[in-house]
Design a protein around this motif. Structure first.
Motif, PDB file in Angstrom:
ATOM      1  N   ASN A  68       0.721  -1.158  -0.139  1.00  0.00           N
ATOM      2  CA  ASN A  68      -0.078   0.224  -0.077  1.00  0.00           C
ATOM      3  C   ASN A  68       0.867   1.317   0.025  1.00  0.00           C
ATOM      4  O   ASN A  68       1.887   1.234   0.696  1.00  0.00           O
ATOM      5  CB  ASN A  68      -0.800   0.091   1.249  1.00  0.00           C
ATOM      6  N   TYR A  69       0.471   2.240  -0.718  1.00  0.00           N
ATOM      7  CA  TYR A  69       1.237   3.540  -0.738  1.00  0.00           C
ATOM      8  C   TYR A  69       0.263   4.804  -1.148  1.00  0.00           C
ATOM      9  O   TYR A  69      -0.930   4.392  -1.758  1.00  0.00           O
ATOM     10  CB  TYR A  69       2.298   3.534  -1.792  1.00  0.00           C
ATOM     11  N   THR A  70       0.768   5.750  -0.831  1.00  0.00           N
ATOM     12  CA  THR A  70      -0.417   7.038  -1.201  1.00  0.00           C
ATOM     13  C   THR A  70       0.674   7.981  -2.038  1.00  0.00           C
ATOM     14  O   THR A  70       1.620   8.092  -1.649  1.00  0.00           O
ATOM     15  CB  THR A  70      -0.794   7.644   0.201  1.00  0.00           C
ATOM     16  N   ILE A  71       0.000   8.472  -3.112  1.00  0.00           N
ATOM     17  CA  ILE A  71       0.501   9.080  -3.843  1.00  0.00           C
ATOM     18  C   ILE A  71       0.323  10.621  -3.722  1.00  0.00           C
ATOM     19  O   ILE A  71      -0.831  11.102  -3.889  1.00  0.00           O
ATOM     20  CB  ILE A  71       0.653   8.776  -5.362  1.00  0.00           C
ATOM     21  N   TYR A  73      11.503   0.016  -1.947  1.00  0.00           N
ATOM     22  CA  TYR A  73      12.273   0.345  -0.811  1.00  0.00           C
ATOM     23  C   TYR A  73      11.544   1.018   0.451  1.00  0.00           C
ATOM     24  O   TYR A  73      12.498   1.694   1.152  1.00  0.00           O
ATOM     25  CB  TYR A  73      13.651   0.868  -1.382  1.00  0.00           C
ATOM     26  N   SER A  74      10.439   0.800   0.382  1.00  0.00           N
ATOM     27  CA  SER A  74       9.615   1.669   1.385  1.00  0.00           C
ATOM     28  C   SER A  74       8.844   0.447   2.186  1.00  0.00           C
ATOM     29  O   SER A  74       8.224  -0.620   1.467  1.00  0.00           O
ATOM     30  CB  SER A  74       8.757   2.598   1.158  1.00  0.00           C
ATOM     31  N   PRO A  75       8.530   0.870   3.521  1.00  0.00           N
ATOM     32  CA  PRO A  75       7.328  -0.118   4.209  1.00  0.00           C
ATOM     33  C   PRO A  75       6.099   0.001   3.532  1.00  0.00           C
ATOM     34  O   PRO A  75       5.863   1.022   2.987  1.00  0.00           O
ATOM     35  CB  PRO A  75       7.735   0.361   5.520  1.00  0.00           C
ATOM     36  N   ASN A  76       5.047  -0.828   4.025  1.00  0.00           N
ATOM     37  CA  ASN A  76       3.994  -0.610   3.679  1.00  0.00           C
ATOM     38  C   ASN A  76       3.151   0.664   4.008  1.00  0.00           C
ATOM     39  O   ASN A  76       3.681   1.077   5.207  1.00  0.00           O
ATOM     40  CB  ASN A  76       3.034  -1.921   4.225  1.00  0.00           C
ATOM     41  N   GLY A  77       2.421   1.230   3.049  1.00  0.00           N
ATOM     42  CA  GLY A  77       1.659   2.439   3.620  1.00  0.00           C
ATOM     43  C   GLY A  77       2.564   3.655   3.615  1.00  0.00           C
ATOM     44  O   GLY A  77       1.716   4.682   4.210  1.00  0.00           O
ATOM     45  N   GLY A  78       3.579   3.793   3.019  1.00  0.00           N
ATOM     46  CA  GLY A  78       4.317   5.080   2.968  1.00  0.00           C
ATOM     47  C   GLY A  78       3.534   6.000   1.940  1.00  0.00           C
ATOM     48  O   GLY A  78       2.913   5.779   0.821  1.00  0.00           O
ATOM     49  N   VAL A  79       3.957   7.240   1.996  1.00  0.00           N
ATOM     50  CA  VAL A  79       3.491   8.471   1.290  1.00  0.00           C
ATOM     51  C   VAL A  79       4.618   8.748   0.198  1.00  0.00           C
ATOM     52  O   VAL A  79       5.799   8.869   0.539  1.00  0.00           O
ATOM     53  CB  VAL A  79       3.193   9.684   1.882  1.00  0.00           C
ATOM     54  N   ILE A 117      20.456  13.723 -13.039  1.00  0.00           N
ATOM     55  CA  ILE A 117      19.712  12.720 -11.996  1.00  0.00           C
ATOM     56  C   ILE A 117      20.476  12.625 -11.026  1.00  0.00           C
ATOM     57  O   ILE A 117      21.749  12.482 -11.025  1.00  0.00           O
ATOM     58  CB  ILE A 117      19.135  11.504 -12.680  1.00  0.00           C
ATOM     59  N   TRP A 118      20.121  12.986  -9.671  1.00  0.00           N
ATOM     60  CA  TRP A 118      20.595  12.766  -8.232  1.00  0.00           C
ATOM     61  C   TRP A 118      19.891  12.478  -7.313  1.00  0.00           C
ATOM     62  O   TRP A 118      18.555  12.208  -7.448  1.00  0.00           O
ATOM     63  CB  TRP A 118      21.558  14.160  -8.310  1.00  0.00           C
ATOM     64  N   ALA A 119      20.327  11.871  -6.213  1.00  0.00           N
ATOM     65  CA  ALA A 119      19.455  11.465  -4.899  1.00  0.00           C
ATOM     66  C   ALA A 119      20.097  12.166  -3.821  1.00  0.00           C
ATOM     67  O   ALA A 119      21.235  12.495  -3.599  1.00  0.00           O
ATOM     68  CB  ALA A 119      19.501   9.993  -5.087  1.00  0.00           C
ATOM     69  N   ASP A 120      19.097  12.455  -2.864  1.00  0.00           N
ATOM     70  CA  ASP A 120      19.323  12.751  -1.515  1.00  0.00           C
ATOM     71  C   ASP A 120      18.875  12.068  -0.706  1.00  0.00           C
ATOM     72  O   ASP A 120      17.483  11.378  -0.948  1.00  0.00           O
ATOM     73  CB  ASP A 120      18.796  14.358  -1.524  1.00  0.00           C
ATOM     74  N   SER A 121      19.297  11.717   0.649  1.00  0.00           N
ATOM     75  CA  SER A 121      18.378  10.678   1.605  1.00  0.00           C
ATOM     76  C   SER A 121      18.905  10.935   2.885  1.00  0.00           C
ATOM     77  O   SER A 121      19.747  11.397   3.393  1.00  0.00           O
ATOM     78  CB  SER A 121      18.930   9.434   1.081  1.00  0.00           C
ATOM     79  N   VAL A 122      17.840  10.553   3.842  1.00  0.00           N
ATOM     80  CA  VAL A 122      18.332  10.281   5.329  1.00  0.00           C
ATOM     81  C   VAL A 122      17.754   9.170   5.544  1.00  0.00           C
ATOM     82  O   VAL A 122      16.897   8.691   5.494  1.00  0.00           O
ATOM     83  CB  VAL A 122      17.503  11.501   6.178  1.00  0.00           C
ATOM     84  N   GLU A 123      19.074   8.289   5.993  1.00  0.00           N
ATOM     85  CA  GLU A 123      18.855   7.160   6.384  1.00  0.00           C
ATOM     86  C   GLU A 123      17.697   6.836   7.449  1.00  0.00           C
ATOM     87  O   GLU A 123      17.473   7.448   8.403  1.00  0.00           O
ATOM     88  CB  GLU A 123      20.224   6.360   7.083  1.00  0.00           C
ATOM     89  N   GLY A 124      16.810   5.795   7.323  1.00  0.00           N
ATOM     90  CA  GLY A 124      15.689   5.670   7.954  1.00  0.00           C
ATOM     91  C   GLY A 124      14.728   6.475   7.937  1.00  0.00           C
ATOM     92  O   GLY A 124      13.556   6.170   8.427  1.00  0.00           O
TER      93      GLY A 124
END
Ligand code: ADP
Length: 281
Positions: free
Chosen positions: A141-144, A176-182, A249-256
């Protein structure tokens, strides 16, 4: 550095000069090294699914085929691994065609807002279908959420290839997201760029790996990626496609906490007055 000398000798035997050719071999050696590394990567990538398939087939052969408890799941694994290998080979062929410059972009002027909406609608549709399908087990499940500029952004792109890039990033955001993420999708313009971004609330990517996720076969977690059916080539292909469009194209991230992928493309505002001018003339 390799040096080659040759003497320029007249018919009379008189030596009138020396030609010296210096060749920088470091670049060639780098290419050779990368090629060796690449072949070794491909071999390992194919050996893993083949070895696991061999064990399952051996077990089936040794009598597991008679056991209705395990046989179907063993067959399922071999099928999934075969599918993944085919996907990997197709991805490799795509990359090789791009490497050798055999891929041409089929450019057209596209309304990026509409295109992005179209792709996201499809992802929402898949979600609905999964929810209605009681037999489906793998649905997540996810919400866009969409946060788009009001302004229509017209850009020259190869629609099919660009859609593949967005698909890839969206699929990763879900994988790479848990269920129900936005998943938040943004579209905005600066003076001479359009920027499209996709943010998830997933595992995140360690800082040191952020630039490497675009490398061929690089995964933060190999086992996890494989278990999800990944080939480790999706982002490498995406990067090639975006660079062919003169974009970044590039990425930015905060672990967790989550990851954001950005795509920027050159943009110059389409001006109505310009068209009027052409009409008048
Ligand atoms: P694949 O997903 O098939 O492994 P990709 O080239 O699409 O290959 O991605 C490379 C790696 O980058 C993934 O294995 C994963 O470790 C990391 N990655 C990509 N997108 C995300 C994301 N949204 N969140 C966390 N990690 C990601």
């Amino acid at each position: 550095l390799h040096a080659y000398f040759s003497l320029i000798q007249r018919e009379s035997g008189f030596i009138s000069g020396i030609v010296c050719v210096l060749r920088d071999v470091t670049e060639q050696e780098k290419i050779d090294r990368e090629l060796r590394q690449f072949v070794s990567n491909v071999s390992h990538e194919l050996r893993t699914p083949l070895t696991s398939m061999r064990s399952y087939i051996e077990a089936l052969n040794d009598g597991a085929w008679k056991d209705p408890e395990v046989a179907p799941s063993f067959l399922k694994v071999t099928q999934e691994e075969t599918d993944r290998m085919i996907r990997m080979i197709n991805d490799l062929l795509k990359l090789s065609r791009m490497d050798s410059g055999r891929v041409k972009l089929d450019l057209e002027l596209v309304n990026l807002n509409e295109l992005f909406n179209y792709v996201l609608d499809r992802f929402e549709m898949m979600l609905e279908k999964d929810n209605n399908d009681t037999h489906s087990t793998k649905s997540k499940n996810y919400t866009i959420k969409r946060d788009f500029t009001k302004k229509d952004l017209w850009v020259e792109i190869d629609t099919d290839k660009f859609i593949q890039v967005i698909d890839n990033i969206m699929n990763n955001a879900i994988k790479y997201s848990p269920n129900g993420g936005v998943i938040t999708c943004r579209l905005l313009e600066t003076q001479n760029h359009v920027i499209l971004s996709i943010s998830d609330q997933g595992l995140g990517i360690p800082k040191k790996d952020l630039n490497h996720v675009f490398d061929r076969f690089f995964r933060v977690d190999k086992a996890r990626s494989r278990a999800q059916g990944g080939t480790g080539l999706g982002l490498a292909i995406s990067k090639e496609v975006i660079e062919m469009h003169h974009g970044k194209i590039w990425a930015d991230s905060v672990e967790g906490q989550g990851t954001t992928f950005y795509i920027s493309l050159p943009y110059h505002e389409y001006d109505d007055d310009e068209e009027d001018l052409w009409d008048e003339n």
